[in-house]
Design an enzyme around this catalytic site. Structure first.
Site, PDB file in Angstrom:
ATOM      1  N   HIS A 136      -7.845  -4.659  -1.309  1.00 20.75           N
ATOM      2  CA  HIS A 136      -6.607  -4.008  -0.923  1.00 20.75           C
ATOM      3  C   HIS A 136      -5.996  -4.619   0.337  1.00 20.75           C
ATOM      4  O   HIS A 136      -4.781  -4.689   0.470  1.00 20.75           O
ATOM      5  CB  HIS A 136      -6.865  -2.522  -0.730  1.00 20.75           C
ATOM      6  CG  HIS A 136      -5.621  -1.732  -0.492  1.00 20.75           C
ATOM      7  ND1 HIS A 136      -4.609  -1.663  -1.424  1.00 20.75           N
ATOM      8  CD2 HIS A 136      -5.200  -1.018   0.582  1.00 20.75           C
ATOM      9  CE1 HIS A 136      -3.619  -0.915  -0.948  1.00 20.75           C
ATOM     10  NE2 HIS A 136      -3.957  -0.519   0.265  1.00 20.75           N
ATOM     11  N   ASP A 149      -8.715  -5.631  -5.737  1.00 17.11           N
ATOM     12  CA  ASP A 149      -8.369  -4.347  -5.099  1.00 17.11           C
ATOM     13  C   ASP A 149      -9.005  -3.195  -5.893  1.00 17.11           C
ATOM     14  O   ASP A 149      -8.742  -3.052  -7.080  1.00 17.11           O
ATOM     15  CB  ASP A 149      -6.836  -4.210  -5.077  1.00 17.11           C
ATOM     16  CG  ASP A 149      -6.346  -3.026  -4.241  1.00 17.11           C
ATOM     17  OD1 ASP A 149      -7.131  -2.103  -3.961  1.00 17.11           O
ATOM     18  OD2 ASP A 149      -5.154  -3.040  -3.864  1.00 17.11           O
ATOM     19  N   SER A 194       0.854  -1.185   0.000  1.00 16.29           N
ATOM     20  CA  SER A 194       0.000   0.000   0.000  1.00 16.29           C
ATOM     21  C   SER A 194       0.895   1.241   0.000  1.00 16.29           C
ATOM     22  O   SER A 194       1.832   1.297  -0.805  1.00 16.29           O
ATOM     23  CB  SER A 194      -0.929  -0.038   1.214  1.00 16.29           C
ATOM     24  OG  SER A 194      -1.897   0.981   1.144  1.00 16.29           O
TER      25      SER A 194
END
Lengths: 530, 530
Positions: B511, B469, B230
């Site tokens: 995610h 995601d 991330s």
């Protein structure tokens, strides 16, 4: 002090420290002591390392609050009428009979604002009911009384998608809305005060039942077609399911037969943005400053869901509004200024309580057999116990004082529970399903939905979706189409559903495609209606 | 009055009208007059058509505000220290040399909170720097001083993804954060007051430069690997680009080389949720009630982006928290209660100003050559003009008082502009591109990005993405991998990038997969690090 000189030429305020602690009146007050009471003012020799960042976007909001506040006091002095939300002149149908709602509430009487285009033929067989998206008014097209272009201006007219040489098109503002139909900003006739959050929880089916009261009033026993996009596409399907014998053809664009969790989540955070605004005051803001700050944020969030990533990548990319300036915490990237603009345009033109109620109705939408059966049972229990003014005892009270050609024909409440197919096909509650069966299977719609749509198996239905739509993703329209096909197959009849999916090559505009794509969307609708 | 009896058994308040007009003190005050002043109280015989809807979820927020307010006054009386955000004991490195930031700000001195696992080998060649996501602390794994499980507990340890039998793992809290490193809640040494929004705009590269000061302090001249997911995956790439000779291998999971408009939009509305909260007070809320209401909403919005639709469809579907109750405008569907819970957990444990600054840094992230060149030019101009305490005149002042093995080696500011390849490959500004070239072409990364990543063409890089995601969609990782391949091809060297994309069959967790998938994510990392 070169660094301060540099910084002060940026979007920074060199006086920002004293500003933050200034006694300037803010519409955003709080009970906490101002910073000045808790922190010493900086001495002459103690400059901060960096200037405070400015927030011109918050100045705008505060100025608007102050201006609205002045208007509120001015109105109060004059005891004048409240301004109301409007997009122009409409016709109003006032129904004097109560509307009993799916979740236990009631409207003792109600208005429906509507507009029409084209001519009704003598046997009233050419009527198209056009349903709107969440926040749209009945003004789908310009009229003599309101020459402003409507939200589907290029789709309605001679030779267009809804051909006014052939059809008589009616568009209504939904109940729960704020553009002339009864909604939270309306006066509750029971006590003469605005409903606010005393307005009852609505469903899409409640909206449709109210629309059919208008059709009764107009003497329309059967629609040539029920047409809608987005929430209107939900209503379009719901009209067929509720009144199968009164709907000829169905067009449902960029909609679904049951809301899915991502769309519920995105609408939920929009509602939170509104209810978090102190001016919302639990819905009782009429006659006061409305929650325009929360409303603006709600619209910004909504706008994210209306357009897709691919379009933004092309339209905005990573470009900033003013690349010569340093980054700002107020709108800075083009996509941020776009969202800001969308919120600005909307925040005072639509009633925040309407957004709350109407978006909740979308969340609750589920044409599955189990939900229909539960609702029908709830309505039956309520109707059997309620002593209403209508002489009819077992069906919804009707508004037939205005001489329709045929009496009101609501679908009997008991159809679904007693339908053996529905019983057979209805699945166990989702919590009892094994994990893998709860997974979305666009090619295999749940049996509950196949059963719920069974009443439409012989209707010609046009279902359209757009691959770049993130709010009503294309699998939802595939699900509707496949459920209709299976319902037909189960009954041994020929499926009459037509399904189109616009690829990313055809449209990058995501959910909003239905407002824009005259060629692909309008063309398909025109051909389908014939 | 059966209908009222029914309704009062629901989640409705029969006393709600007087309640809405009650003089009860609310933390959410406004300048508008209370409704009682504008509307007559309902008479004994004028009951509303429906009861007002209750908002227990707002009661919770108001109670929390009142409790926090009491704590503020209690602290004020005792003149005690402010509570600070923490997740437990860490090591702290204090750097006394200024950090000059990419967008013109400076930190005169700063702290880095960090934790370590494993043993550094004698030649300090086995060091892995692990970067965090937006809101994570340095506590990636339990330590003797803090036995609580860390956010990557199952990925760090003997034989695990980051094998502590082989490697010395360092994780830091980013600058701008609130878990021990210098951020907006820290004291500005220049005037002894908290930075608040006097904190300067940060970039991901600024965070990385601060981390390399720590590496200097620890005497680590070159990392075995830079690893992150991330935002950490952005940092991981940025570390290689900024310090190519000091980074061996790179792991970038569920990240990107440049933020795209949808993710910017979703972070923007989170920041708006915070700044709309009156308690935010333009960032100056320290010592007062924090903007917990806006912070909660921000986290609810963020949570939508962290998990995908497919998982929610499976986990929540359309199930409601209590199907026996009528619909509520407070959390009602399971997905809403999930978001509410996520917001509740977070709203007092992370500094709202940190969320604003760190999320903005993510928006600004762009490893394209043009952005790197602009930044380098800005830094060079600023550094040449600033009279700083360091004796070095043309490079960033360094923090080498702590005896690193090698002097600090920041990538020369002038590399990119004078690099002929970069000049050649750098595209015109996006606004000058024809429409079709601005379209995202995942298989054809922009030349600007190929040029920007050229410094990593000989580094072994592991890039991972997850098909489900929605925040860092899989095309972004494909773009990174393809840009690295092209950069290698352009230089005539063998590409050393390894790209994995987890399908929806492998992970529905969107995610957040990097936090959960020990087998697919952890396994790939372990094999790549060797």
């Amino acid at each position: 002090m070169r660094s301060r000189g540099l910084a002060s030429s940026l979007r920074h305020a060199s006086t920002a420290v004293s500003r933050a602690a200034s006694p300037r009146t803010r519409p955003f007050s709080s009970n906490a002591p101002p910073p000045a009471l808790r922190e010493q003012a900086p001495g002459r020799n103690s400059a901060p390392s960096n200037p405070a960042i400015e927030f011109p976007c918050l100045d705008v909001l505060e100025t608007r609050s102050a201006t609205l506040q002045k208007q509120v006091f001015a109105r109060s002095d004059e005891s004048g009428p409240e301004p109301s939300y409007t997009v122009g002149a409409t016709q109003i149908y006032h129904c004097r009979e109560p509307l009993i709602l799916d979740h236990g509430g009631r409207l003792q009487e109600f208005d429906i604002a509507y507009e029409t285009w084209g001519q009704m033929n003598p046997d009233r067989s050419n009527v198209i009911l056009l349903h709107t998206g969440l926040s749209a008014s009945s003004h789908a097209h310009s009229t003599p009384d309101n020459p402003q272009p409507g939200w589907w201006e290029k789709f309605i007219g001679p030779g267009l998608a809804l051909d006014t040489d052939k059809y008589f098109v009616i568009c209504t503002n939904v109940i729960g809305g704020c553009y002339g139909s009864t909604g939270p900003s309306s006066i509750d006739p029971s006590d003469g005060k605005r409903y606010a959050t005393r307005f009852p929880i609505l469903t899409i089916q409640d909206m449709v039942r109210a629309q059919f009261r208008l059709l009764d009033h107009l003497g329309v026993s059967k629609l040539y077609a029920s047409v809608g996009s987005s929430m209107g596409g939900m209503q379009s399907l719901a009209a067929g399911v509720e009144f199968p014998s009164r709907v000829g053809r169905i067009v449902s664009i960029s909609a679904c037969a049951r809301s899915h969790p991502y769309s519920i989540a995105m609408r939920y955070v929009q509602r939170r943005a509104i209810v978090n605004d102190p001016n919302w005051n639990r819905g009782f803001y009429y006659g006061r400053v409305p929650p325009h700050v929360g409303m603006k944020l709600a619209r910004e969030i909504a706008t994210i869901t209306y357009r897709s990533g691919p379009e933004w990548e092309q339209r905005f990319g990573r470009r900033r509004a003013d690349p010569s300036q340093p980054p700002a915490l107020c709108p800075d990237f083009l996509v941020e200024t776009y969202l800001d603009h969308a919120g600005e345009k909307f925040c005072l033109t639509y009633d925040p309580n309407s957004l709350i109620y109407v978006s909740k109705a979308m969340d609750l939408f589920d044409l599955g057999a189990a939900n229909q059966a539960r609702t029908a049972a709830r309505r039956a229990a309520r109707l059997s116990g309620a002593a209403l003014s209508s002489s009819s005892s077992s069906s919804d009270p009707i508004c037939n004082l205005t001489l329709p050609d045929k009496p009101y024909e609501e679908q009997p409440e008991s159809t679904l529970p007693s339908d053996p197919d529905a019983e057979l096909l209805a699945p166990p509650p989702p919590s009892q399903l094994p994990q893998q069966q709860r997974q979305p299977q666009p090619q295999q719609p749940p049996a509950d939905l196949v059963a719920g749509l069974a009443g439409l198996r012989e209707h010609p239905v046009l279902v359209m979706g757009v691959a770049s739509d993130i709010l009503f993703p294309a699998w939802q329209q595939r699900e509707v189409a496949e459920a209709l096909r299976r319902a037909a197959a189960a009954a041994g009849v020929e499926p009459r559903v037509e399904h189109h999916e616009l690829s990313e090559e055809q449209s990058l505009f995501g959910h909003d495609t239905f407002l824009l794509d005259v060629e692909n969307v309008g063309g398909a609708v025109r051909r389908f209606l014939g």
